[in-house]
Design an enzyme around this catalytic site. Structure first.
Site, PDB file in Angstrom:
ATOM      1  N   ARG A  51       0.838  -1.117   0.132  1.00 49.39           N
ATOM      2  CA  ARG A  51       0.083  -0.099   0.017  1.00 49.39           C
ATOM      3  C   ARG A  51       0.780   1.301   0.083  1.00 49.39           C
ATOM      4  NH1 ARG A  51      -2.787  -3.813   1.460  1.00 49.39           N
ATOM      5  NH2 ARG A  51      -0.870  -4.375   2.405  1.00 49.39           N
ATOM      6  N   THR A  52       1.883   1.434   0.941  1.00 49.88           N
ATOM      7  CA  THR A  52       2.289   2.647   1.208  1.00 49.88           C
ATOM      8  C   THR A  52       3.302   3.000  -0.297  1.00 49.88           C
ATOM      9  OG1 THR A  52       2.580   2.218   3.262  1.00 49.88           O
ATOM     10  CG2 THR A  52       3.810   4.027   2.696  1.00 49.88           C
ATOM     11  N   LYS A  80      25.633  -3.617  -0.723  1.00 47.34           N
ATOM     12  CA  LYS A  80      26.766  -3.405  -0.499  1.00 47.34           C
ATOM     13  C   LYS A  80      27.493  -2.827   0.539  1.00 47.34           C
ATOM     14  CE  LYS A  80      26.387  -2.850  -5.702  1.00 47.34           C
ATOM     15  NZ  LYS A  80      26.379  -1.573  -6.424  1.00 47.34           N
ATOM     16  N   ARG A 101      10.973   4.028   3.687  1.00 42.52           N
ATOM     17  CA  ARG A 101      10.732   2.961   4.427  1.00 42.52           C
ATOM     18  C   ARG A 101      11.946   2.261   5.195  1.00 42.52           C
ATOM     19  NH1 ARG A 101       5.497  -0.924   4.625  1.00 42.52           N
ATOM     20  NH2 ARG A 101       4.679   0.885   5.220  1.00 42.52           N
ATOM     21  N   HIS A 129       4.600   5.624  11.674  1.00 48.05           N
ATOM     22  CA  HIS A 129       4.096   5.575  10.199  1.00 48.05           C
ATOM     23  C   HIS A 129       3.053   6.780  10.056  1.00 48.05           C
ATOM     24  CE1 HIS A 129       2.889   3.687   6.514  1.00 48.05           C
ATOM     25  NE2 HIS A 129       2.658   2.644   6.948  1.00 48.05           N
TER      26      HIS A 129
HETATM   27  N1   CP Z   1      -0.585  -0.012   5.700  1.00 49.36           N
HETATM   28  C1   CP Z   1       0.764  -0.362   5.125  1.00 49.36           C
HETATM   29  O1   CP Z   1       1.848   0.443   5.633  1.00 49.36           O
HETATM   30  O2   CP Z   1       0.950  -1.501   4.188  1.00 49.36           O
HETATM   31  P1   CP Z   1       2.113  -1.796   3.474  1.00 49.36           P
HETATM   32  O3   CP Z   1       3.111  -2.504   4.449  1.00 49.36           O
HETATM   33  O4   CP Z   1       1.625  -2.539   2.601  1.00 49.36           O
HETATM   34  O5   CP Z   1       2.724  -0.549   2.850  1.00 49.36           O
END
Ligand code: CP
Length: 308
Positions: A51-52, A80, A101, A129
């Site tokens: 999603r993100t 590396k 991320r 998040h």
């Molecule tokens: N909600 C969320 O962060 O989903 P993903 O881990 O798929 O990005």
């Protein structure tokens, strides 16, 4: 130049403007179709995501911009031994804005200190998040009609669940939000959130183990996954993973308007039979994630006022 590391990086007034913009994007997508023409978003994902990452990419494409990036540490020069600090210096030469991320808490913050472009924390370990929180706030405000004056149950892995930590921090700024923290003993909310966020701000909250006990009083239920990747041993994960399963039978205990949210991915904690219940809002929530990330990209690039 602004980054987004934590939902509190925006004031309540700034958040209101961002959510208003997201709602306008939802209603009038064509108005925004070229607002980021010539701009590039880099998605630097050192941890898996559906999603993100893809909603960030969809957001930039919907705005007429382009995307580049990597979807795992293994496919980048991190494999590396390249540091996050060096990577972001290089990416600053290639892109106008970046979403990162990383499994290590604080890695996007380190990147932001070395960056010449806005950096968005797209999830750092068990810490924060913030763009999921923006998604959650937009979903609640759009579907419930308000942020505040409700009782929200947060259920599942409250210890490692970064979405829950970010959402609590964001919601305490709104009036009359009561929290019911539903978790097994081993996955209770961390002390820093209980003491430094909830108690320090004199927030109404209680901790319970049984979901059934909480359901009748909730206006919103925020389910979360027990996250295999955050456990130190498989045995503990297996013991905890099916602790909560929301199914049709349990839902009979909930009110007719209780909204069910989940940041997804879901494993077993919401039975698929719940998906057709009108209270289930988690797939709409994923859609709102695109609108709010479009609004965020425009805001951090300083382009939010250029659309009329
Ligand atoms: N909600 C969320 O962060 O989903 P993903 O881990 O798929 O990005």
């Amino acid at each position: 130049m602004r980054h987004l590391m934590n939902p509190l990086d925006f004031s309540v007034e700034e958040l209101d403007r961002l959510l208003d913009l997201a709602n306008d994007i939802e209603k009038n997508p064509e108005k925004y179709a070229h607002s980021c023409a010539g701009k590039k978003l880099a998605t630097l994902f050192y941890e898996p995501s559906t999603r993100t990452r893809l909603s960030f990419e969809a957001a930039m494409l919907n705005l007429g911009g382009s995307v580049l990036g990597f979807s795992s540490a293994d496919s980048s020069s991190a494999a590396k031994g390249e540091s996050v600090a060096d990577t972001i210096r290089v990416i600053s030469c290639y892109a106008d804005i970046c979403a990162m991320r990383h499994p290590k808490e604080g890695a996007p913050l380190i990147a932001s200190m070395k960056s010449r472009i806005p950096v968005i924390n797209a999830g750092d370990g068990g810490h924060q998040h913030p763009t999921q929180t923006l998604t959650d706030l937009l979903t609640i405000r759009s579907l419930k009609g308000r942020l505040g004056n409700f009782t929200i149950g947060l259920c599942g892995d409250l210890k490692f669940g970064r979405t829950v930590h970010s959402l609590i921090q964001a919601l305490i700024r709104y009036p009359d939000v009561n929290f019911v923290l539903i978790s097994p003993e081993e996955l209770r909310i961390p002390d820093n959130i209980r003491d430094d966020v909830l108690r320090r701000n004199r927030q109404q909250f209680k901790e319970v183990v049984r979901l059934e006990d909480a359901l009748p009083e909730l206006d919103l239920l925020y389910m979360t996954r027990v996250q295999r990747e955050r456990f130190f041993n498989e045995e503990d994960y297996v013991r905890m993973k099916d602790f909560y399963i929301l199914d049709k039978e349990k839902l009979k205990l909930a009110g007719p308007d209780m909204m069910i949210l989940h940041p997804l991915p879901r494993v077993n904690e919401i039975s698929v039979e719940v998906d057709d219940d009108p209270r289930a809002a988690y797939f709409k929530q994923a859609q709102y994630g695109v609108y709010v990330r479009m609004a965020l990209i425009l805001t951090l690039l300083g382009l939010e006022g250029s659309v009329c």
